[in-house]
Design a protein around this motif. Structure first.
Motif, mmCIF file in Angstrom:
data_model
loop_
_atom_site.group_PDB
_atom_site.id
_atom_site.type_symbol
_atom_site.label_atom_id
_atom_site.label_comp_id
_atom_site.label_asym_id
_atom_site.label_seq_id
_atom_site.Cartn_x
_atom_site.Cartn_y
_atom_site.Cartn_z
ATOM 1 N N UNK A 120 2.555 9.798 2.443
ATOM 2 C CA UNK A 120 3.230 8.543 2.753
ATOM 3 C C UNK A 120 4.740 8.721 2.675
ATOM 4 N N UNK A 121 5.203 9.398 1.642
ATOM 5 C CA UNK A 121 6.639 9.626 1.474
ATOM 6 C C UNK A 121 7.201 10.440 2.635
ATOM 7 N N UNK A 122 6.484 11.451 3.052
ATOM 8 C CA UNK A 122 6.965 12.268 4.169
ATOM 9 C C UNK A 122 7.079 11.435 5.448
ATOM 10 N N UNK A 123 6.043 10.673 5.762
ATOM 11 C CA UNK A 123 6.037 9.915 7.012
ATOM 12 C C UNK A 123 7.153 8.875 7.043
ATOM 13 N N UNK A 124 7.408 8.198 5.943
ATOM 14 C CA UNK A 124 8.420 7.140 5.925
ATOM 15 C C UNK A 124 9.835 7.629 5.664
ATOM 16 N N UNK A 125 9.989 8.742 4.937
ATOM 17 C CA UNK A 125 11.309 9.133 4.452
ATOM 18 C C UNK A 125 11.758 10.506 4.962
ATOM 19 N N UNK A 126 10.892 11.485 4.930
ATOM 20 C CA UNK A 126 11.301 12.864 5.171
ATOM 21 C C UNK A 126 11.109 13.366 6.598
ATOM 22 N N UNK A 127 10.152 12.846 7.317
ATOM 23 C CA UNK A 127 9.832 13.347 8.653
ATOM 24 C C UNK A 127 11.045 13.199 9.573
ATOM 25 N N UNK A 128 11.307 14.227 10.357
ATOM 26 C CA UNK A 128 12.495 14.184 11.226
ATOM 27 C C UNK A 128 12.420 13.060 12.250
ATOM 28 N N UNK A 129 11.241 12.681 12.681
ATOM 29 C CA UNK A 129 11.119 11.582 13.634
ATOM 30 C C UNK A 129 11.398 10.236 12.980
ATOM 31 N N UNK A 130 10.905 10.060 11.768
ATOM 32 C CA UNK A 130 11.184 8.817 11.041
ATOM 33 C C UNK A 130 12.670 8.709 10.711
ATOM 34 N N UNK A 131 13.272 9.821 10.335
ATOM 35 C CA UNK A 131 14.710 9.817 10.037
ATOM 36 C C UNK A 131 15.516 9.464 11.286
ATOM 37 N N UNK A 132 15.045 9.897 12.439
ATOM 38 C CA UNK A 132 15.723 9.547 13.688
ATOM 39 C C UNK A 132 15.620 8.042 13.944
ATOM 40 N N UNK A 133 14.458 7.457 13.666
ATOM 41 C CA UNK A 133 14.286 6.011 13.815
ATOM 42 C C UNK A 133 15.257 5.285 12.885
ATOM 43 N N UNK A 134 15.343 5.738 11.627
ATOM 44 C CA UNK A 134 16.263 5.115 10.674
ATOM 45 C C UNK A 134 17.717 5.267 11.133
ATOM 46 N N UNK B 33 0.829 -1.202 0.000
ATOM 47 C CA UNK B 33 0.000 0.000 0.000
ATOM 48 C C UNK B 33 0.867 1.257 0.000
ATOM 49 N N UNK B 34 1.952 1.238 0.777
ATOM 50 C CA UNK B 34 2.862 2.385 0.813
ATOM 51 C C UNK B 34 3.465 2.652 -0.558
ATOM 52 N N UNK B 35 3.960 1.616 -1.194
ATOM 53 C CA UNK B 35 4.600 1.775 -2.499
ATOM 54 C C UNK B 35 3.605 2.273 -3.543
ATOM 55 N N UNK B 36 2.371 1.847 -3.445
ATOM 56 C CA UNK B 36 1.324 2.260 -4.384
ATOM 57 C C UNK B 36 0.671 3.590 -4.009
ATOM 58 N N UNK B 37 1.123 4.207 -2.911
ATOM 59 C CA UNK B 37 0.561 5.461 -2.390
ATOM 60 C C UNK B 37 -0.940 5.326 -2.126
ATOM 61 N N UNK B 38 -1.306 4.241 -1.458
ATOM 62 C CA UNK B 38 -2.704 3.962 -1.142
ATOM 63 C C UNK B 38 -3.016 4.049 0.351
ATOM 64 N N UNK B 39 -2.054 4.485 1.155
ATOM 65 C CA UNK B 39 -2.298 4.660 2.584
ATOM 66 C C UNK B 39 -3.087 5.949 2.755
ATOM 67 N N UNK B 40 -4.053 5.942 3.619
ATOM 68 C CA UNK B 40 -4.933 7.086 3.764
ATOM 69 C C UNK B 40 -4.310 8.166 4.631
ATOM 70 N N UNK B 41 -3.330 8.817 4.071
ATOM 71 C CA UNK B 41 -2.715 9.961 4.724
ATOM 72 C C UNK B 41 -3.524 11.195 4.338
ATOM 73 N N UNK B 42 -3.134 12.328 4.865
ATOM 74 C CA UNK B 42 -3.897 13.552 4.640
ATOM 75 C C UNK B 42 -4.071 13.886 3.165
ATOM 76 N N UNK B 43 -3.053 13.666 2.372
ATOM 77 C CA UNK B 43 -3.172 13.971 0.946
ATOM 78 C C UNK B 43 -4.210 13.084 0.265
ATOM 79 N N UNK B 44 -4.325 11.835 0.687
ATOM 80 C CA UNK B 44 -5.326 10.937 0.117
ATOM 81 C C UNK B 44 -6.734 11.278 0.614
#
Length: 104
Positions: free
Chosen positions: A38-52, A5-16
C-alpha cells in the motif's frame, strides 16, 4: 472507507495476499520495480509520484511535490507528514489526499 483501509494497511496488495498464501504477482503492476505494498502504490511508485507532481503543479503548491516529502515507512506516517505541510491549507489538503488515494 478506502483511505481508512490504506492507513490500517488492510488493502489487499501483494504483501497482504502473501500473508494469506493466495496467488499473487509480487511486483507492483504499475512500475514492476518494487514489491507491491500500500505504501509503495500511494507514496513510492514512480507513477503515483508523477500524479502527485501534476497535482502539486496544478494547485500551485510546490510544498506538495513528492521530492519535498519526509521519509516514511507507513501510509499513516506519510498521511500525517503530508497533511501537516507548511503553507498548504490543512483541511483542503486532507480532502485532496482522500480523493487522490481513491483514484490511484
Amino acid at each position: 472507507f478506502f483511505s481508512w483501509l490504506n492507513i490500517r494497511n488492510r488493502v489487499w496488495t501483494s504483501d497482504q495476499l502473501e500473508v494469506r498464501d493466495w496467488p499473487r504477482n509480487a511486483s507492483c503492476t504499475l512500475c514492476w520495480h518494487a514489491p507491491e505494498t500500500t505504501h509503495h502504490i500511494l507514496v513510492e511508485c514512480r507513477y503515483s509520484r508523477r500524479v502527485w507532481s501534476y497535482i502539486a503543479s496544478w494547485l500551485s503548491l510546490p510544498h506538495l511535490e513528492p521530492q519535498g516529502w519526509l521519509s516514511s515507512t507507513t501510509v499513516k506516517d506519510w498521511w500525517m507528514s503530508v497533511g501537516s505541510l507548511p503553507g498548504v491549507p490543512r483541511q483542503g489538503l486532507r480532502s485532496l489526499l482522500l480523493l487522490v488515494n481513491w483514484e490511484i
